[in-house]
Structures are given as C-alpha cells and as structure tokens.
Design a protein around this motif. Structure first.
Motif, PDB file in Angstrom:
ATOM      1  N   ILE A   7       0.752  -1.186   0.098  1.00  0.00           N
ATOM      2  CA  ILE A   7       0.126  -0.069  -0.004  1.00  0.00           C
ATOM      3  C   ILE A   7       0.775   1.280  -0.271  1.00  0.00           C
ATOM      4  O   ILE A   7       0.403   2.216  -0.742  1.00  0.00           O
ATOM      5  N   LEU A   8       1.981   1.117   0.814  1.00  0.00           N
ATOM      6  CA  LEU A   8       2.786   2.299   0.718  1.00  0.00           C
ATOM      7  C   LEU A   8       3.444   2.590  -0.463  1.00  0.00           C
ATOM      8  O   LEU A   8       4.143   3.822  -0.833  1.00  0.00           O
ATOM      9  N   ASP A   9       3.436   1.620  -1.655  1.00  0.00           N
ATOM     10  CA  ASP A   9       4.137   2.140  -2.831  1.00  0.00           C
ATOM     11  C   ASP A   9       3.163   3.047  -3.789  1.00  0.00           C
ATOM     12  O   ASP A   9       3.743   3.170  -4.943  1.00  0.00           O
ATOM     13  N   ARG A 211      -8.531  -0.424   9.773  1.00  0.00           N
ATOM     14  CA  ARG A 211      -8.741  -0.595   8.036  1.00  0.00           C
ATOM     15  C   ARG A 211      -7.617   0.079   7.399  1.00  0.00           C
ATOM     16  O   ARG A 211      -7.000  -0.533   6.512  1.00  0.00           O
ATOM     17  N   LEU A 212      -6.949   1.355   8.159  1.00  0.00           N
ATOM     18  CA  LEU A 212      -6.143   2.039   7.426  1.00  0.00           C
ATOM     19  C   LEU A 212      -4.689   2.023   8.381  1.00  0.00           C
ATOM     20  O   LEU A 212      -3.601   1.692   7.781  1.00  0.00           O
ATOM     21  N   THR A 213      -4.705   2.510   9.593  1.00  0.00           N
ATOM     22  CA  THR A 213      -3.655   2.704  10.390  1.00  0.00           C
ATOM     23  C   THR A 213      -2.704   1.346  10.710  1.00  0.00           C
ATOM     24  O   THR A 213      -1.524   1.198  10.131  1.00  0.00           O
ATOM     25  N   SER A 219       2.053  -3.013   7.011  1.00  0.00           N
ATOM     26  CA  SER A 219       2.848  -3.284   5.754  1.00  0.00           C
ATOM     27  C   SER A 219       4.173  -2.530   5.917  1.00  0.00           C
ATOM     28  O   SER A 219       5.138  -3.182   4.896  1.00  0.00           O
ATOM     29  N   ALA A 220       4.190  -1.777   6.528  1.00  0.00           N
ATOM     30  CA  ALA A 220       5.619  -1.088   6.657  1.00  0.00           C
ATOM     31  C   ALA A 220       6.730  -1.909   7.594  1.00  0.00           C
ATOM     32  O   ALA A 220       7.815  -1.615   7.649  1.00  0.00           O
TER      33      ALA A 220
END
Length: 364
Positions: A7-9, A211-213, A219-220
């Motif tokens: 997601i961070l990409d 859902r987001l944080t 993911s990181a």
C-alpha cells in the motif's frame, strides 16, 4: 484497477494529466482491496471527499488543490472575470463537501488567491492563470511531503527508542501524500531502528485505525497492535504507552483541537495515567481566526455508519436515535504539545501558536 503491491508504494493523491484526472486510492475499500480511481468531474471529486474515498485533512487539501486546477483548466473563455466566476462556483462547491477539516478551505483559498493575483492584479491571460494554478497545486502537494517529514523529525525528539506509542484514527501516509502526520515520527523511527511498539485504536464507527493505520503500519514492518477504542486505559495502566500521537483537522487559536471522534477520550485517559498527548498538525490546520474549540463546526454524519456499516446484519434496533459526530474537540489543557513543521508549540498556546504562525509568515 487492482494492485498487489504494498500500500505504501502508491501515492494517496496524484495528478494524472494524461487522464485529465485526480488519482486517489479508494480508502473505503481498504484493507481488503487496493483500487486506484480517477476523479474527472466536480461531482466525482465532491463525492470522493464526502464519502471518505480520500480522507485525512492534508490529503483532502491536496485533492482539492489538484481538483480545482483540473476544473479550472476546462473553463473555456479568454475573459478572466468570466473565468473567475466559474472558478468560484467550483471552489465553493468543493468547499461544501466537508466542514471541519480546515485544509480543504485552506487549499482552495490558496488556489483562489493565486488566480486573483495573476488574473486581476497582474492582468495575465487566462491561459497563463491556468498554468499558475497548475504549478500551485503541484507545489501544495510537494509541500505536504516536506511538512510531514519535518513533523516527523520534531516528533521523534519527543520519544526514545523502544517506546510504546498509541495513535487514534488514521493520520498516516493514507491521510497525506507521504509519511503522515502522527505516524511521521513512527516511520522515521522505523528507518532509524527505534523499534517502537505502536497501539492503533480501531476508531469507531468508520474503523480508520483498524482498516488503515494498522494496515499501513503492518505493511511497513512496524510492530503494531490493534486495540478497540475502549482499551486505551488498559494498555496505559500497564505502562505500555509512553506517548500518544494523533493528527487533527483544525487547531483553534487557544490550542483546542478537533480530531476524529474519540480523541478527547484518549486524551482524558492519557492525562489520568501521565502519558503525554502530542497533536501533529501542519500549520495549514491551524486556524487563528477560530478562538476556541467551541467555535469549530463539527460535521454530523449518517446514522447508518453506526448501525449498519461494516456489519453483515444491522446491529441496532430499527428506529433507534443515533448521534454520530465525526469529530470531537480535545481541550488544550489535555495536550502536551502541538507538533508542527516549524517546531513544537507548548502552553500557553495562544502565544506559542502565534509565534509559529509568525515564523511561517517570515519564511514564506
């Protein structure tokens, strides 16, 4: 379009001139599905902001800036006053999508100011005004990345390696262009081996924390633990939390802050257990024209977000009354510091915030 990358990409908000569109991650589909959507029309942009497809004060501001540029670029006239009348209609329409986050109106006012200066004061052609709006929108986006990095640096000075950090809602990369605000110290610490232990509140009723944080931090590779909103006292009482970092949507002149509903509860609990609460706020969220938190307009949202959303079946009786404010106000007395790109403001905030805004004006 579906993607399998991290997601961070992906950029949270970007301008695609080939498609004549603002490209966003549809955050209503996360974490189950990563989908990029193209916003072409004013209606699509308004809906994306209101429906939280793009959310987080800084990201909303960037989306508004890019969006108003695209809409302005399509206005077909060579007469500036005619152009500006239509521009103003678009600006006011986008500005009506969400009332609490000051970045939305801040970005639109900034775009309006450069249009007026170029067209009315400097008498530039409409074509040139459009070029200036294009450059200003991209500048707002670039500044967001740099501002968040600076907030991260100042925030990192407030904690030490191995600390436990609690955060509420999502003030992460998904709420900005990069780094996030409240998560910027976490990401910079991750790069430097600080090994933070992060507790992410689920954040009812829209579950931005779950859902987001939790999604982006996991993911990181960050050590993140998801907790329900009513568990903050439990983890603080055990000594697992050394600092609370949260974002905000508007800072009043006295240091009161409006952030996602539940932030004031976390702050009151943190006060009880001696845990400092730090508000991570770009200066674009500081509203010196709003005296106190009591003057902040709090957005009221649909009852269905509480009674039905995310459930397979309705989880409340039909016809029950629902109170669903999107934000609450945290009193400045509960806040240990407000972290900006120009440093950390401390009490008394009426003085420190004024000094920070003066510093910004001098450098600007």
């Amino acid at each position: 379009m579906e993607n399998q990358k991290n997601i961070l990409d992906y950029d949270t908000v970007a301008l695609d001139e080939a498609q004549d569109a603002v490209i966003i991650i549809d955050q209503t589909l996360l974490p189950g599905k990563i989908e990029l959507i193209a916003l072409h029309t004013a209606q699509e942009m308004w809906d994306a902001i209101y429906l939280l497809k793009v959310r987080g004060a800084p990201a909303i501001g960037v989306a508004a800036a890019l969006g108003i540029y695209l809409l302005a670029n399509r206005i077909e006239t060579e007469d500036f006053e005619e152009f500006y009348q239509k521009f103003t209609e678009y600006k006011e329409y986008l500005d009506s999508s969400r009332p609490t986050a000051v970045n939305l109106s801040w970005a639109l006012k900034r775009m309006d100011a450069v249009a007026v200066k170029a067209g009315r004061e400097e008498h530039k052609t409409v074509a040139k005004v459009k070029e200036i709006l294009h450059d200003e929108a991209l500048q707002i986006r670039a500044e967001d990345v740099e501002v968040c990095r600076k907030i991260g640096e100042f925030g990192l000075e407030l904690v030490k390696p191995g600390d436990g950090i609690l955060t509420h809602c999502n003030a992460g990369q998904l709420a900005t262009v990069k780094y996030g605000t409240a998560t910027a110290p976490i990401y910079l610490g991750q790069e430097r081996g600080y090994n933070f232990h992060v507790f992410a509140d689920e954040t009812r009723p829209l579950l931005q924390g779950a859902r987001l944080t939790a999604f982006e931090l996991h993911s990181a590779g960050v050590d993140v633990t998801l907790i329900c909103d009513n568990m903050s006292a439990s983890v603080m009482s055990k000594g697992w939390v050394q600092a609370v970092f949260v974002g905000c949507d508007r800072v009043a002149a006295n240091g009161d802050t409006a952030n996602k509903i539940g932030t004031s509860v976390v702050s009151a609990v943190a006060k009880q257990y001696g845990v400092p609460v730090y508000i991570c706020a770009p200066t674009s969220t500081i509203d010196m024209a709003t005296a106190t938190g009591a003057d902040i307009c709090i957005e009221q949202r649909k009852a269905e977000e509480v009674t039905e959303m995310w459930y397979k079946e309705r989880m409340a009786p039909e016809g029950v009354k629902v109170y669903n404010p999107a934000f609450d106000v945290t009193d400045h007395e509960l806040i240990a510091g407000i972290v900006t790109e120009y440093g950390v403001a401390r009490a008394p905030y009426t003085e420190s915030l004024k000094e920070i805004m003066e510093r910004k004006a001098q450098r600007g």
